[in-house]
Scaffold this active site. Structure first.
Site, PDB file in Angstrom:
ATOM      1  CE  LYS A  96      -4.547   7.274   6.001  1.00  0.00           C
ATOM      2  NZ  LYS A  96      -3.426   6.667   7.153  1.00  0.00           N
ATOM      3  CE  LYS A 128      -4.727   3.826   5.830  1.00  0.00           C
ATOM      4  NZ  LYS A 128      -3.636   3.311   7.388  1.00  0.00           N
TER       5      LYS A 128
HETATM    6  C1  PBG Z   1      -0.576   3.151   8.356  1.00  0.00           C
HETATM    7  C2  PBG Z   1      -0.346   4.804   8.369  1.00  0.00           C
HETATM    8  C3  PBG Z   1      -0.709   5.292   6.796  1.00  0.00           C
HETATM    9  C4  PBG Z   1      -0.852   6.579   6.832  1.00  0.00           C
HETATM   10  C5  PBG Z   1      -1.265   7.218   8.111  1.00  0.00           C
HETATM   11  N1  PBG Z   1      -1.599   5.691   8.137  1.00  0.00           N
HETATM   12  C6  PBG Z   1      -0.223   4.170   5.635  1.00  0.00           C
HETATM   13  C7  PBG Z   1      -0.555   3.275   5.065  1.00  0.00           C
HETATM   14  O1  PBG Z   1      -1.953   2.777   5.357  1.00  0.00           O
HETATM   15  O2  PBG Z   1       0.142   2.285   4.211  1.00  0.00           O
HETATM   16  C8  PBG Z   1      -0.988   7.631   5.377  1.00  0.00           C
HETATM   17  C9  PBG Z   1      -1.166   8.876   5.518  1.00  0.00           C
HETATM   18  C10 PBG Z   1      -0.857   9.791   5.106  1.00  0.00           C
HETATM   19  O3  PBG Z   1      -0.723   9.109   3.280  1.00  0.00           O
HETATM   20  O4  PBG Z   1      -0.769  10.982   4.735  1.00  0.00           O
HETATM   21  N2  PBG Z   1      -1.245   2.653   9.392  1.00  0.00           N
END
Ligand code: PBG
Length: 334
Positions: A258, A204
């Site tokens: 991601k 991520k």
């Molecule tokens: C946080 C989380 C995020 C997303 C899913 N879980 C955002 C972040 O890390 O700030 C993003 C999902 C999206 O942008 O559609 N744990």
């Protein structure tokens, strides 16, 4: 990959023969996209309204537990195998350690139960991270400017246990702390929940493309600083392989990359290297930028949605999390 043969020269080779009609294109297609490839992310909330629009994500609503259950029925009827839950909770319950994340009577357990009652055939996946529950918007426990890794692990393990105990089928840690998969796996094993799957957000990246989501779950206004000390640097790709290897060795059943469309090179490397089910998340910013150009008439909506999702399958994904899931499934059925 190198070409396994020397292609014949024109005029004997005419690649266009294999594209000449819809039936032959279907016959030789190397990959397919079906509703079974989709996970539908649902933003749920504890507010009064059943469906509250998210301004930066046209077509996406914050759903009450009741509306989430209705969405799960819709997903089932469309052939979508699973939904993923993300909470927007009342700001008043947010605190430094994210107490709300481990409330057994909280919003997420409520939603899991409502969904399981309405559509038991659907898989329910839950996000394991503290950001939606903290008053600083970070995914972990904070001390001064530091995000504490090991203190966070205990909170995450408890959060995952609460979700699994309420009936979640998949817990999906998205926090990027080191060692979280093992901590969660041990908590599940110790509590008789050994059949619950872990789909780790293994690779991520710290991304600008989470912006609309942070607005949707209400963490944007809380967040101080950025997440670069735990989420990955987008300059890196070998590092993604190390993260995935670690998560698999700690007990992850499947992994995720991601964001999605900008990171299909990572999907390709991960899926080829590890041969475990690899998922990707077409995140909120990707959704928002496509919706914005569709609204202007700059992109053909139906074609752009299907092409964007098919790209994930071509890159090696087992499945895709996408806010377009129900619309895409309807297009595939049409
Ligand atoms: C946080 C989380 C995020 C997303 C899913 N879980 C955002 C972040 O890390 O700030 C993003 C999902 C999206 O942008 O559609 N744990």
């Amino acid at each position: 990959m190198t070409q396994p043969f020397a292609p014949a020269a024109f005029p004997y080779a005419r690649p266009r023969r294999l594209r000449s009609s819809p039936w032959v294109r279907r016959l030789v297609a190397e990959t397919t996209l079906t509703p079974a490839d989709l996970i539908w992310p649902l933003i749920v909330h504890d507010g009064a309204e059943d469906r509250q629009p998210v301004a930066s994500m046209p077509g996406v609503f914050r759903l009450s537990p009741k509306a989430a259950a209705q969405a799960a029925v819709e997903a089932r009827d469309l052939g979508i195998p699973a939904v993923a839950l993300f909470p927007n909770v009342d700001g008043a319950i947010k605190d430094a350690v994210g107490t709300g994340a481990t409330d057994p009577d909280g919003l997420i357990p409520d939603c899991i139960k409502a969904i399981k009652d309405a559509a038991p055939e659907i898989g329910v996946m839950c996000d394991v991270a503290l950001d939606c529950y903290t008053d600083h918007g970070h995914d972990g426990v904070v001390e001064g400017q530091r995000i504490l890794n090991d203190a966070t692990l205990e909170r995450l393990a408890e959060q995952a246990f609460i979700q699994a105990h309420a009936g979640a089928d998949i817990v999906a840690p998205s926090d990027m702390m080191d060692g979280r998969v093992q901590a969660i796996r041990e908590a599940l094993e110790a509590n008789g929940l050994q059949d619950v799957m872990i789909l780790s957000y293994a690779a991520k990246y710290a991304s600008a493309f989470y912006g609309p989501y942070r607005d949707a779950v209400g963490s944007a206004k809380m967040l101080t600083g950025d997440k670069k000390t735990y989420q990955m640097d987008y300059a890196n790709t070998d590092e993604a392989l190390r993260e995935v290897a670690m998560d698999i060795s700690e007990g992850a059943d499947a992994v995720m990359v991601k964001p999605g469309m900008l990171y299909l090179d990572i999907v390709r490397r991960v899926s080829e290297t590890f041969r475990v089910p690899t998922f990707a998340y077409q995140v909120s910013g990707e959704y928002a930028m496509m919706r914005a150009s569709m609204a202007n008439g700059w992109l053909d909506e139906d074609r752009a949605i299907l092409e964007s999702l098919h790209a994930f399958k071509r890159a090696g994904c087992a499945g895709v999390l996408s806010y377009f899931a129900p619309q895409a499934a309807r297009l595939m059925g049409a």
